[in-house]
Design an enzyme around this catalytic site. Structure first.
Site, PDB file in Angstrom:
ATOM      1  N   GLU A  24       0.835  -1.204   0.000  1.00  0.00           N
ATOM      2  CA  GLU A  24       0.000   0.000   0.000  1.00  0.00           C
ATOM      3  C   GLU A  24       0.875   1.261   0.000  1.00  0.00           C
ATOM      4  O   GLU A  24       2.094   1.190   0.196  1.00  0.00           O
ATOM      5  CB  GLU A  24      -0.901  -0.006   1.234  1.00  0.00           C
ATOM      6  N   LYS A 158      -3.334  -1.520  14.492  1.00  0.00           N
ATOM      7  CA  LYS A 158      -2.543  -0.499  15.185  1.00  0.00           C
ATOM      8  C   LYS A 158      -3.019  -0.338  16.626  1.00  0.00           C
ATOM      9  O   LYS A 158      -4.201  -0.265  16.901  1.00  0.00           O
ATOM     10  CB  LYS A 158      -2.599   0.812  14.410  1.00  0.00           C
TER      11      LYS A 158
HETATM   12  N1  PSU Z   1       0.200   0.441   8.590  1.00  0.00           N
HETATM   13  C1  PSU Z   1       1.206   1.256   8.990  1.00  0.00           C
HETATM   14  N2  PSU Z   1       1.031   2.592   8.818  1.00  0.00           N
HETATM   15  C2  PSU Z   1      -0.100   3.137   8.232  1.00  0.00           C
HETATM   16  C3  PSU Z   1      -1.153   2.262   7.816  1.00  0.00           C
HETATM   17  C4  PSU Z   1      -0.946   0.921   8.019  1.00  0.00           C
HETATM   18  O1  PSU Z   1       2.229   0.792   9.512  1.00  0.00           O
HETATM   19  O2  PSU Z   1      -0.210   4.355   8.095  1.00  0.00           O
HETATM   20  C5  PSU Z   1      -2.410   2.857   7.171  1.00  0.00           C
HETATM   21  C6  PSU Z   1      -3.138   1.832   6.296  1.00  0.00           C
HETATM   22  O3  PSU Z   1      -3.273   2.389   4.998  1.00  0.00           O
HETATM   23  C7  PSU Z   1      -4.487   1.653   6.939  1.00  0.00           C
HETATM   24  C8  PSU Z   1      -4.713   3.001   7.526  1.00  0.00           C
HETATM   25  O4  PSU Z   1      -5.477   1.262   6.025  1.00  0.00           O
HETATM   26  O5  PSU Z   1      -3.422   3.285   8.099  1.00  0.00           O
HETATM   27  C9  PSU Z   1      -5.846   3.033   8.522  1.00  0.00           C
HETATM   28  O6  PSU Z   1      -6.500   4.260   8.473  1.00  0.00           O
HETATM   29  P1  PSU Z   1      -7.905   4.464   9.182  1.00  0.00           P
HETATM   30  O7  PSU Z   1      -7.654   4.150  10.637  1.00  0.00           O
HETATM   31  O8  PSU Z   1      -8.260   5.918   8.954  1.00  0.00           O
HETATM   32  O9  PSU Z   1      -8.875   3.546   8.530  1.00  0.00           O
END
Ligand code: PSU
Ligand code: MN
Length: 300
Positions: A24, A158
């Site tokens: 990604e 996360k």
């Molecule tokens: N993994 C990481 N860093 C990131 C992400 C994933 O180590 O920044 C990103 C991914 O693209 C994931 C997004 O889909 O964070 C999640 O965003 P949100 O919580 O707004 O859905």
């Protein structure tokens, strides 16, 4: 399809049934600072090649979904201002308006599937945010996992999220969550979350067999392959908990919501830990790229 451009190398690998791993780009544009973000993205491609697979870094540029970015395209994306953070809801919008967009886990899964790629490596998926009972903030990544057949190799969700609720949501939506070599669901920067991994597998071959079986049964959706960060690279849960709480509190106090929450907290964690969270993030995503290459190589 008109808007889908697949790099020659990726096309060839898919035609020859060699392993391909999607990557990604939101992690590049919204997850890490420049220039570590570009260096990390390149290192992931190297790790995947070293594992005998072909990397396919995905982004939206000039009205096209690019599957397999050239070096200069990656650099351009990382240095362009106002790159959109794309998910399922705004992927077509970015294409139609010819805006540059980085793909989240959800959007990357969609694009990988369009290209015929079944394995994807990232750092940590999005999930149910703390306080979701009032904010309703649940990452679209979870719904995508329920619907699109791509396996996501990550270090769990996360740790700024509510991990228990994230696991409940995935269970409800029928998404297999596999702890790789662990009985515990990893917590991104930390190996330990205190929560059990719903499933456990200890080899890439076993994971590939499970994925093939799932898809042969006609079960829709992907899977979470949760690979704990290496012991030498982790920030133990007890050491990082206070920083996470502080960053989450600051985001709320500043009224940061929606798509901006996760990028704000990741950047703030980098400041609060004086770069340690970034080093851990880089190490864990590199390890995920290696595991993803192995799984992709085992898929028939
Ligand atoms: N993994 C990481 N860093 C990131 C992400 C994933 O180590 O920044 C990103 C991914 O693209 C994931 C997004 O889909 O964070 C999640 O965003 P949100 O919580 O707004 O859905
Ligand atoms: Mn959200």
């Amino acid at each position: 399809m008109h808007a889908l451009r697949i790099a020659e190398e990726v096309k060839d690998a898919l035609a020859e049934c060699r392993g391909v791993v999607a990557l990604e780009t939101t992690i590049v544009t919204h997850g890490m600072p420049y220039p570590e973000n570009v260096a990390t993205a390149r290192s992931l491609e190297r790790e995947i090649r070293a594992g005998g697979a072909v990397p396919a870094t995905i982004a939206v540029m000039e009205g096209e979904i690019r599957v397999g970015l050239a070096e200069d395209e990656l650099e351009r994306l990382a240095t362009t201002k106002k790159v959109l953070k794309l998910s399922r809801n705004d992927l077509a919008y970015a294409l139609a308006t010819r805006q540059a967009g980085a793909t989240t886990v959800a959007a990357t899964m969609i694009c990988a599937h369009l290209a015929g790629i079944r394995v994807f490596a990232t750092g940590g998926i999005g999930g149910v945010h703390r306080g979701a009972e009032s904010s309703f903030d649940i990452s679209a990544d979870l719904e995508e996992l329920a619907r699109t057949p791509v396996a996501v190799v990550c270090a769990g969700a996360k740790a700024l999220l509510d991990l228990a609720k994230t696991l409940e949501y995935l269970e409800t939506r029928g998404v297999p969550v596999v702890g790789y070599g662990t009985d515990e669901f990893p917590a991104f920067w930390s190996r330990s979350s205190g929560l059990g991994a719903p499933l456990r597998m200890d080899s890439a071959a076993e994971i590939a067999r499970m994925l093939e079986m799932k898809w042969a049964l006609g079960l829709t959706g992907g899977a979470v392959i949760a690979n704990p960060v290496g012991a030498g690279d982790e920030i133990p849960a007890g050491e990082i908990a206070g920083f996470i709480e502080q960053a989450v509190r600051e985001a709320a106090a500043r009224g940061i919501g929606g798509k901006a929450v996760t990028p704000f907290i990741l950047a703030r964690m980098g400041e609060l830990t004086v770069g340690r969270s970034l080093r851990t993030n880089i190490a864990l995503v590199q390890a995920n790229a290696r595991l993803a290459a192995a799984v992709a190589g085992e898929l028939g």
